[in-house]
Scaffold this motif. Structure first.
Motif, PDB file in Angstrom:
ATOM      1  N   GLN A   1      43.310 -19.688  31.929  1.00  0.00           N
ATOM      2  CA  GLN A   1      42.134 -18.817  31.966  1.00  0.00           C
ATOM      3  C   GLN A   1      41.729 -18.619  33.431  1.00  0.00           C
ATOM      4  OE1 GLN A   1      38.715 -20.433  29.974  1.00  0.00           O
ATOM      5  NE2 GLN A   1      37.634 -18.481  29.920  1.00  0.00           N
ATOM      6  N   LEU A   2      41.808 -17.374  33.909  1.00  0.00           N
ATOM      7  CA  LEU A   2      41.499 -17.059  35.302  1.00  0.00           C
ATOM      8  C   LEU A   2      40.574 -15.850  35.359  1.00  0.00           C
ATOM      9  CD1 LEU A   2      45.085 -17.451  36.823  1.00  0.00           C
ATOM     10  CD2 LEU A   2      43.175 -19.057  37.053  1.00  0.00           C
ATOM     11  N   ASN A   3      39.363 -16.086  35.821  1.00  0.00           N
ATOM     12  CA  ASN A   3      38.382 -15.000  35.864  1.00  0.00           C
ATOM     13  C   ASN A   3      38.770 -13.898  36.842  1.00  0.00           C
ATOM     14  OD1 ASN A   3      36.786 -16.317  33.985  1.00  0.00           O
ATOM     15  ND2 ASN A   3      35.610 -17.416  35.549  1.00  0.00           N
ATOM     16  N   ASN A   4      39.465 -14.261  37.920  1.00  0.00           N
ATOM     17  CA  ASN A   4      39.774 -13.250  38.939  1.00  0.00           C
ATOM     18  C   ASN A   4      40.781 -12.203  38.465  1.00  0.00           C
ATOM     19  OD1 ASN A   4      41.731 -15.279  38.924  1.00  0.00           O
ATOM     20  ND2 ASN A   4      42.366 -14.830  41.019  1.00  0.00           N
ATOM     21  N   ILE A   5      41.609 -12.557  37.455  1.00  0.00           N
ATOM     22  CA  ILE A   5      42.535 -11.554  36.922  1.00  0.00           C
ATOM     23  C   ILE A   5      42.249 -11.232  35.458  1.00  0.00           C
ATOM     24  CG2 ILE A   5      44.377 -12.131  38.547  1.00  0.00           C
ATOM     25  CD1 ILE A   5      45.736 -13.691  36.302  1.00  0.00           C
ATOM     26  N   GLY A   6      41.213 -11.853  34.907  1.00  0.00           N
ATOM     27  CA  GLY A   6      40.750 -11.485  33.571  1.00  0.00           C
ATOM     28  C   GLY A   6      41.518 -12.079  32.411  1.00  0.00           C
ATOM     29  N   THR A   7      42.303 -13.143  32.635  1.00  0.00           N
ATOM     30  CA  THR A   7      43.006 -13.756  31.501  1.00  0.00           C
ATOM     31  C   THR A   7      42.055 -14.693  30.751  1.00  0.00           C
ATOM     32  OG1 THR A   7      43.830 -15.505  32.962  1.00  0.00           O
ATOM     33  CG2 THR A   7      45.290 -13.628  32.535  1.00  0.00           C
ATOM     34  N   THR A   8      42.189 -14.703  29.429  1.00  0.00           N
ATOM     35  CA  THR A   8      41.338 -15.544  28.583  1.00  0.00           C
ATOM     36  C   THR A   8      41.922 -16.934  28.388  1.00  0.00           C
ATOM     37  OG1 THR A   8      42.417 -14.866  26.527  1.00  0.00           O
ATOM     38  CG2 THR A   8      40.606 -13.481  27.332  1.00  0.00           C
ATOM     39  N   GLY A   9      43.179 -17.127  28.788  1.00  0.00           N
ATOM     40  CA  GLY A   9      43.853 -18.392  28.548  1.00  0.00           C
ATOM     41  C   GLY A   9      44.588 -18.428  27.226  1.00  0.00           C
ATOM     42  N   LEU A  10      44.656 -17.292  26.534  1.00  0.00           N
ATOM     43  CA  LEU A  10      45.367 -17.210  25.259  1.00  0.00           C
ATOM     44  C   LEU A  10      46.563 -16.261  25.331  1.00  0.00           C
ATOM     45  CD1 LEU A  10      42.288 -17.076  22.841  1.00  0.00           C
ATOM     46  CD2 LEU A  10      43.660 -19.076  23.473  1.00  0.00           C
ATOM     47  N   GLU A  11      46.780 -15.630  26.486  1.00  0.00           N
ATOM     48  CA  GLU A  11      47.942 -14.760  26.683  1.00  0.00           C
ATOM     49  C   GLU A  11      49.163 -15.611  27.010  1.00  0.00           C
ATOM     50  OE1 GLU A  11      44.159 -12.756  28.113  1.00  0.00           O
ATOM     51  OE2 GLU A  11      45.175 -14.667  28.481  1.00  0.00           O
ATOM     52  N   TYR A  12      50.359 -15.070  26.766  1.00  0.00           N
ATOM     53  CA  TYR A  12      51.552 -15.850  27.052  1.00  0.00           C
ATOM     54  C   TYR A  12      52.769 -14.963  27.292  1.00  0.00           C
ATOM     55  CZ  TYR A  12      52.605 -15.033  22.061  1.00  0.00           C
ATOM     56  OH  TYR A  12      52.848 -14.459  20.850  1.00  0.00           O
ATOM     57  N   LEU A  13      53.772 -15.553  27.923  1.00  0.00           N
ATOM     58  CA  LEU A  13      55.089 -14.945  28.090  1.00  0.00           C
ATOM     59  C   LEU A  13      56.046 -15.637  27.135  1.00  0.00           C
ATOM     60  CD1 LEU A  13      55.286 -14.897  31.996  1.00  0.00           C
ATOM     61  CD2 LEU A  13      54.499 -13.071  30.484  1.00  0.00           C
ATOM     62  N   TYR A  14      56.967 -14.879  26.551  1.00  0.00           N
ATOM     63  CA  TYR A  14      57.829 -15.391  25.481  1.00  0.00           C
ATOM     64  C   TYR A  14      59.254 -14.895  25.663  1.00  0.00           C
ATOM     65  CZ  TYR A  14      59.770 -15.412  20.667  1.00  0.00           C
ATOM     66  OH  TYR A  14      60.559 -15.559  19.552  1.00  0.00           O
ATOM     67  N   ILE A  15      60.230 -15.774  25.410  1.00  0.00           N
ATOM     68  CA  ILE A  15      61.629 -15.380  25.361  1.00  0.00           C
ATOM     69  C   ILE A  15      62.295 -16.195  24.267  1.00  0.00           C
ATOM     70  CG2 ILE A  15      62.340 -17.060  27.125  1.00  0.00           C
ATOM     71  CD1 ILE A  15      64.458 -14.980  28.012  1.00  0.00           C
ATOM     72  N   ASP A  16      63.271 -15.594  23.563  1.00  0.00           N
ATOM     73  CA  ASP A  16      63.927 -16.332  22.496  1.00  0.00           C
ATOM     74  C   ASP A  16      65.441 -16.154  22.517  1.00  0.00           C
ATOM     75  OD1 ASP A  16      64.550 -13.906  21.192  1.00  0.00           O
ATOM     76  OD2 ASP A  16      62.829 -14.028  19.855  1.00  0.00           O
ATOM     77  N   SER A  17      66.126 -16.768  21.556  1.00  0.00           N
ATOM     78  CA  SER A  17      67.578 -16.802  21.502  1.00  0.00           C
ATOM     79  C   SER A  17      68.194 -15.433  21.272  1.00  0.00           C
ATOM     80  CB  SER A  17      68.038 -17.755  20.389  1.00  0.00           C
ATOM     81  OG  SER A  17      67.409 -17.426  19.154  1.00  0.00           O
ATOM     82  N   ALA A  18      67.413 -14.490  20.774  1.00  0.00           N
ATOM     83  CA  ALA A  18      67.910 -13.129  20.563  1.00  0.00           C
ATOM     84  C   ALA A  18      67.790 -12.280  21.819  1.00  0.00           C
ATOM     85  CB  ALA A  18      67.158 -12.464  19.419  1.00  0.00           C
TER      86      ALA A  18
END
Length: 260
Positions: free
Chosen positions: A39-56
Protein backbone atom coordinates in the motif's frame (compact mmCIF):
# COMPACT_ATOMS: atom_id res chain seq x y z
CA UNK A 1 -34.24 -32.36 -6.06
CA UNK A 2 -31.84 -29.87 -4.45
CA UNK A 3 -30.76 -32.52 -1.93
CA UNK A 4 -29.84 -34.90 -4.75
CA UNK A 5 -27.92 -32.17 -6.58
CA UNK A 6 -25.93 -31.29 -3.45
CA UNK A 7 -25.05 -34.94 -2.82
CA UNK A 8 -23.83 -35.40 -6.40
CA UNK A 9 -21.72 -32.22 -6.14
CA UNK A 10 -20.04 -33.42 -2.96
CA UNK A 11 -19.32 -36.82 -4.43
CA UNK A 12 -17.77 -35.23 -7.52
CA UNK A 13 -15.54 -32.99 -5.39
CA UNK A 14 -14.24 -35.93 -3.39
CA UNK A 15 -13.42 -38.21 -6.33
CA UNK A 16 -12.42 -36.09 -9.34
CA UNK A 17 -9.07 -34.68 -8.20
CA UNK A 18 -10.12 -31.04 -7.90
CA UNK A 19 -7.31 -29.92 -5.56
CA UNK A 20 -5.11 -27.89 -7.90
CA UNK A 21 -3.73 -24.38 -8.19
CA UNK A 22 -6.44 -22.17 -9.68
CA UNK A 23 -6.26 -18.96 -11.67
CA UNK A 24 -8.38 -15.81 -11.45
CA UNK A 25 -11.16 -17.52 -13.45
CA UNK A 26 -10.99 -20.79 -11.47
CA UNK A 27 -9.12 -22.59 -14.25
CA UNK A 28 -6.62 -25.30 -13.27
CA UNK A 29 -2.93 -24.41 -13.62
CA UNK A 30 0.23 -26.38 -12.90
CA UNK A 31 1.83 -23.46 -11.05
CA UNK A 32 1.62 -19.70 -10.56
CA UNK A 33 3.65 -16.94 -8.91
CA UNK A 34 2.18 -13.75 -7.43
CA UNK A 35 3.82 -10.53 -6.30
CA UNK A 36 1.36 -8.46 -4.26
CA UNK A 37 2.07 -4.73 -4.24
CA UNK A 38 2.36 -2.79 -0.96
CA UNK A 39 0.00 0.00 0.00
CA UNK A 40 1.66 3.22 -1.22
CA UNK A 41 -0.15 6.54 -1.05
CA UNK A 42 2.24 8.26 -3.45
CA UNK A 43 1.23 5.98 -6.34
CA UNK A 44 -2.28 5.16 -5.14
CA UNK A 45 -1.98 1.41 -4.55
CA UNK A 46 -4.35 -0.06 -1.96
CA UNK A 47 -2.09 -3.01 -1.17
CA UNK A 48 -4.48 -5.47 -2.83
CA UNK A 49 -3.14 -5.21 -6.41
CA UNK A 50 -0.75 -7.85 -7.71
CA UNK A 51 1.34 -9.15 -10.60
CA UNK A 52 0.70 -12.73 -11.72
CA UNK A 53 2.35 -15.31 -13.99
CA UNK A 54 1.51 -18.98 -14.43
CA UNK A 55 2.59 -22.20 -16.17
CA UNK A 56 0.53 -21.34 -19.26
CA UNK A 57 2.59 -18.19 -19.77
CA UNK A 58 -0.35 -16.07 -18.74
CA UNK A 59 0.62 -12.77 -17.19
CA UNK A 60 -1.72 -10.38 -15.43
CA UNK A 61 -1.35 -7.03 -13.74
CA UNK A 62 -4.40 -6.18 -11.67
CA UNK A 63 -5.48 -2.57 -11.96
CA UNK A 64 -8.55 -0.93 -10.47
CA UNK A 65 -9.33 0.53 -13.91
CA UNK A 66 -9.70 -2.99 -15.35
CA UNK A 67 -13.40 -4.02 -15.47
CA UNK A 68 -12.38 -7.60 -14.60
CA UNK A 69 -10.33 -6.45 -11.58
CA UNK A 70 -10.30 -8.86 -8.66
CA UNK A 71 -8.10 -7.80 -5.72
CA UNK A 72 -5.98 -10.37 -3.89
CA UNK A 73 -8.69 -10.80 -1.22
CA UNK A 74 -11.56 -11.30 -3.69
CA UNK A 75 -13.85 -14.21 -2.69
CA UNK A 76 -13.67 -15.51 -6.28
CA UNK A 77 -10.07 -14.49 -7.04
CA UNK A 78 -6.95 -16.55 -7.56
CA UNK A 79 -6.20 -17.25 -3.87
CA UNK A 80 -9.81 -17.92 -2.88
CA UNK A 81 -10.24 -20.23 -5.87
CA UNK A 82 -7.14 -22.19 -4.88
CA UNK A 83 -8.07 -22.42 -1.19
CA UNK A 84 -11.74 -23.25 -1.76
CA UNK A 85 -11.34 -26.94 -0.68
CA UNK A 86 -10.74 -25.81 2.93
CA UNK A 87 -13.60 -23.29 3.03
CA UNK A 88 -15.85 -25.80 4.78
CA UNK A 89 -16.26 -27.45 8.17
CA UNK A 90 -17.02 -30.86 6.63
CA UNK A 91 -13.88 -32.38 5.12
CA UNK A 92 -13.84 -35.84 3.48
CA UNK A 93 -11.48 -38.59 4.61
CA UNK A 94 -9.63 -38.64 1.27
CA UNK A 95 -8.67 -34.97 1.68
CA UNK A 96 -6.01 -33.46 3.90
CA UNK A 97 -4.52 -30.03 4.55
CA UNK A 98 -1.99 -28.26 6.78
CA UNK A 99 -1.71 -24.51 7.36
CA UNK A 100 1.61 -23.50 8.87
CA UNK A 101 3.17 -20.15 9.79
CA UNK A 102 5.57 -18.59 12.26
CA UNK A 103 3.02 -15.74 12.42
CA UNK A 104 -0.36 -17.50 12.58
CA UNK A 105 -3.65 -15.73 13.37
CA UNK A 106 -3.70 -14.74 17.02
CA UNK A 107 0.01 -14.70 17.92
CA UNK A 108 3.57 -15.48 16.84
CA UNK A 109 5.17 -18.90 17.19
CA UNK A 110 8.32 -19.15 19.32
CA UNK A 111 11.59 -18.79 17.41
CA UNK A 112 12.45 -22.50 17.53
CA UNK A 113 9.90 -22.98 14.74
CA UNK A 114 10.86 -22.26 11.14
CA UNK A 115 10.48 -18.79 9.68
CA UNK A 116 8.13 -20.10 7.02
CA UNK A 117 4.51 -19.85 5.89
CA UNK A 118 2.34 -21.95 3.64
CA UNK A 119 -0.62 -24.25 3.01
CA UNK A 120 -0.56 -27.81 1.69
CA UNK A 121 -3.76 -29.49 0.51
CA UNK A 122 -4.14 -32.83 -1.21
CA UNK A 123 -6.52 -35.59 -2.22
CA UNK A 124 -5.08 -38.98 -1.40
CA UNK A 125 -3.64 -40.75 -4.46
CA UNK A 126 -4.63 -37.84 -6.73
CA UNK A 127 -3.35 -34.25 -6.74
CA UNK A 128 -2.75 -31.44 -4.30
CA UNK A 129 -1.13 -28.05 -3.96
CA UNK A 130 1.70 -26.47 -2.02
CA UNK A 131 1.08 -22.75 -1.60
CA UNK A 132 4.11 -20.98 -0.13
CA UNK A 133 3.76 -17.33 0.86
CA UNK A 134 5.08 -14.52 3.05
CA UNK A 135 1.85 -13.09 4.53
CA UNK A 136 1.40 -13.07 8.33
CA UNK A 137 -2.00 -14.32 9.66
CA UNK A 138 -2.85 -16.00 6.33
CA UNK A 139 -5.20 -17.71 5.83
CA UNK A 140 -6.91 -15.65 8.51
CA UNK A 141 -10.00 -17.86 8.58
CA UNK A 142 -11.18 -20.81 6.54
CA UNK A 143 -13.85 -18.56 5.10
CA UNK A 144 -14.20 -17.48 1.48
CA UNK A 145 -14.92 -13.88 2.50
CA UNK A 146 -12.51 -13.59 5.45
CA UNK A 147 -9.45 -15.62 4.43
CA UNK A 148 -7.20 -12.62 3.77
CA UNK A 149 -6.09 -10.62 6.85
CA UNK A 150 -6.69 -6.86 6.84
CA UNK A 151 -3.06 -6.44 7.94
CA UNK A 152 -1.93 -8.10 4.72
CA UNK A 153 -2.38 -4.98 2.60
CA UNK A 154 0.40 -2.82 4.07
CA UNK A 155 3.52 -4.59 2.80
CA UNK A 156 4.55 -6.37 -0.38
CA UNK A 157 3.98 -10.14 -0.30
CA UNK A 158 4.75 -13.11 -2.52
CA UNK A 159 2.91 -16.37 -3.24
CA UNK A 160 3.96 -19.43 -5.22
CA UNK A 161 1.50 -22.25 -5.83
CA UNK A 162 2.49 -25.58 -7.37
CA UNK A 163 0.20 -28.51 -8.19
CA UNK A 164 1.77 -31.87 -7.29
CA UNK A 165 0.72 -35.48 -7.58
CA UNK A 166 0.04 -37.13 -4.24
CA UNK A 167 3.28 -39.14 -4.37
CA UNK A 168 5.28 -35.93 -3.84
CA UNK A 169 3.65 -35.04 -0.52
CA UNK A 170 5.75 -37.37 1.61
CA UNK A 171 8.77 -35.32 0.46
CA UNK A 172 6.90 -32.08 1.16
CA UNK A 173 5.97 -33.34 4.62
CA UNK A 174 9.62 -34.26 5.21
CA UNK A 175 10.65 -30.73 4.23
CA UNK A 176 8.18 -29.18 6.69
CA UNK A 177 9.45 -31.44 9.46
CA UNK A 178 13.04 -30.48 8.62
CA UNK A 179 12.30 -26.76 8.94
CA UNK A 180 10.16 -27.36 12.06
CA UNK A 181 7.15 -25.62 10.52
CA UNK A 182 4.56 -24.42 13.05
CA UNK A 183 1.17 -25.97 12.20
CA UNK A 184 -1.81 -23.89 13.29
CA UNK A 185 -4.64 -25.64 11.44
CA UNK A 186 -4.89 -29.10 9.90
CA UNK A 187 -6.96 -32.07 8.82
CA UNK A 188 -4.81 -35.13 8.10
CA UNK A 189 -6.74 -38.44 8.30
CA UNK A 190 -5.00 -41.64 9.39
CA UNK A 191 -4.50 -43.05 5.90
CA UNK A 192 -2.12 -40.27 4.79
CA UNK A 193 1.69 -40.26 4.73
CA UNK A 194 3.35 -40.49 8.15
CA UNK A 195 5.36 -37.33 7.38
CA UNK A 196 2.07 -35.42 7.08
CA UNK A 197 0.50 -37.02 10.17
CA UNK A 198 3.58 -36.04 12.20
CA UNK A 199 2.87 -32.39 11.34
CA UNK A 200 -0.55 -32.34 12.97
CA UNK A 201 -0.93 -29.86 15.82
CA UNK A 202 -1.26 -32.65 18.39
CA UNK A 203 2.39 -33.54 17.82
CA UNK A 204 3.71 -30.07 17.10
CA UNK A 205 5.90 -29.71 20.20
CA UNK A 206 6.91 -33.32 20.83
CA UNK A 207 8.67 -34.10 17.56
CA UNK A 208 12.09 -35.70 17.65
CA UNK A 209 14.86 -33.16 16.88
CA UNK A 210 15.94 -33.12 13.23
CA UNK A 211 19.54 -33.20 12.05
CA UNK A 212 20.81 -29.63 11.67
CA UNK A 213 21.96 -29.68 8.06
CA UNK A 214 20.97 -28.33 4.67
CA UNK A 215 18.69 -30.81 2.92
CA UNK A 216 17.71 -30.55 -0.76
CA UNK A 217 14.92 -32.60 -2.32
CA UNK A 218 13.85 -32.85 -5.95
CA UNK A 219 10.15 -32.36 -6.67
CA UNK A 220 8.16 -32.50 -9.88
CA UNK A 221 4.87 -30.71 -10.52
CA UNK A 222 1.82 -32.66 -11.69
CA UNK A 223 2.22 -31.34 -15.24
CA UNK A 224 -1.38 -30.17 -15.51
CA UNK A 225 -2.44 -28.85 -18.92
CA UNK A 226 -3.86 -25.33 -18.63
CA UNK A 227 -7.34 -24.66 -19.93
CA UNK A 228 -7.36 -25.10 -23.70
CA UNK A 229 -3.65 -25.94 -23.87
CA UNK A 230 -1.74 -29.25 -23.90
CA UNK A 231 0.46 -30.18 -20.96
CA UNK A 232 4.01 -28.85 -21.14
CA UNK A 233 5.18 -31.72 -18.93
CA UNK A 234 6.13 -31.86 -15.27
CA UNK A 235 8.23 -28.92 -14.02
CA UNK A 236 11.17 -29.61 -11.71
CA UNK A 237 11.44 -27.82 -8.36
CA UNK A 238 13.83 -28.13 -5.42
CA UNK A 239 12.95 -27.77 -1.75
CA UNK A 240 15.83 -26.52 0.40
CA UNK A 241 15.52 -26.99 4.16
CA UNK A 242 17.67 -25.89 7.06
CA UNK A 243 16.46 -25.49 10.61
CA UNK A 244 17.88 -23.22 13.26
CA UNK A 245 18.22 -25.25 16.45
CA UNK A 246 21.00 -27.79 17.00
CA UNK A 247 20.69 -31.58 16.95
CA UNK A 248 19.68 -32.91 20.36
CA UNK A 249 18.02 -29.68 21.42
CA UNK A 250 14.48 -30.25 22.66
CA UNK A 251 11.59 -28.17 21.39
CA UNK A 252 9.82 -26.09 24.01
CA UNK A 253 6.09 -26.09 24.61
CA UNK A 254 4.35 -23.33 22.70
CA UNK A 255 1.27 -21.52 23.97
CA UNK A 256 0.19 -20.05 20.66
CA UNK A 257 -3.61 -20.13 20.48
CA UNK A 258 -5.52 -21.61 17.58
CA UNK A 259 -6.35 -18.70 15.28
CA UNK A 260 -9.57 -20.34 14.03
Amino acid sequence: MWRIFLMVSLLCWSTDGQVTCRDNNNGEVDWYIIYKAPQLNNIGTTGLEYLYIDSAGKKKETLTTDPTYKPINHPNGVLANTLRPIFTTSLPDNFGFISYSDQPPGCDAIDKFGHSKGVVMMEKDKTGVWLLHSTPRFPFLRDQKKFYPSSGAAKAQTFICVTFKYDQFNKIGEHLLDINAFTFDDHIPEGFYKELKDLRRTGNNIRDPRVNQVKIQDLKSAGLPSTGLPSAGRTSFESIAKKQYKAGEEAEDDECDDGN
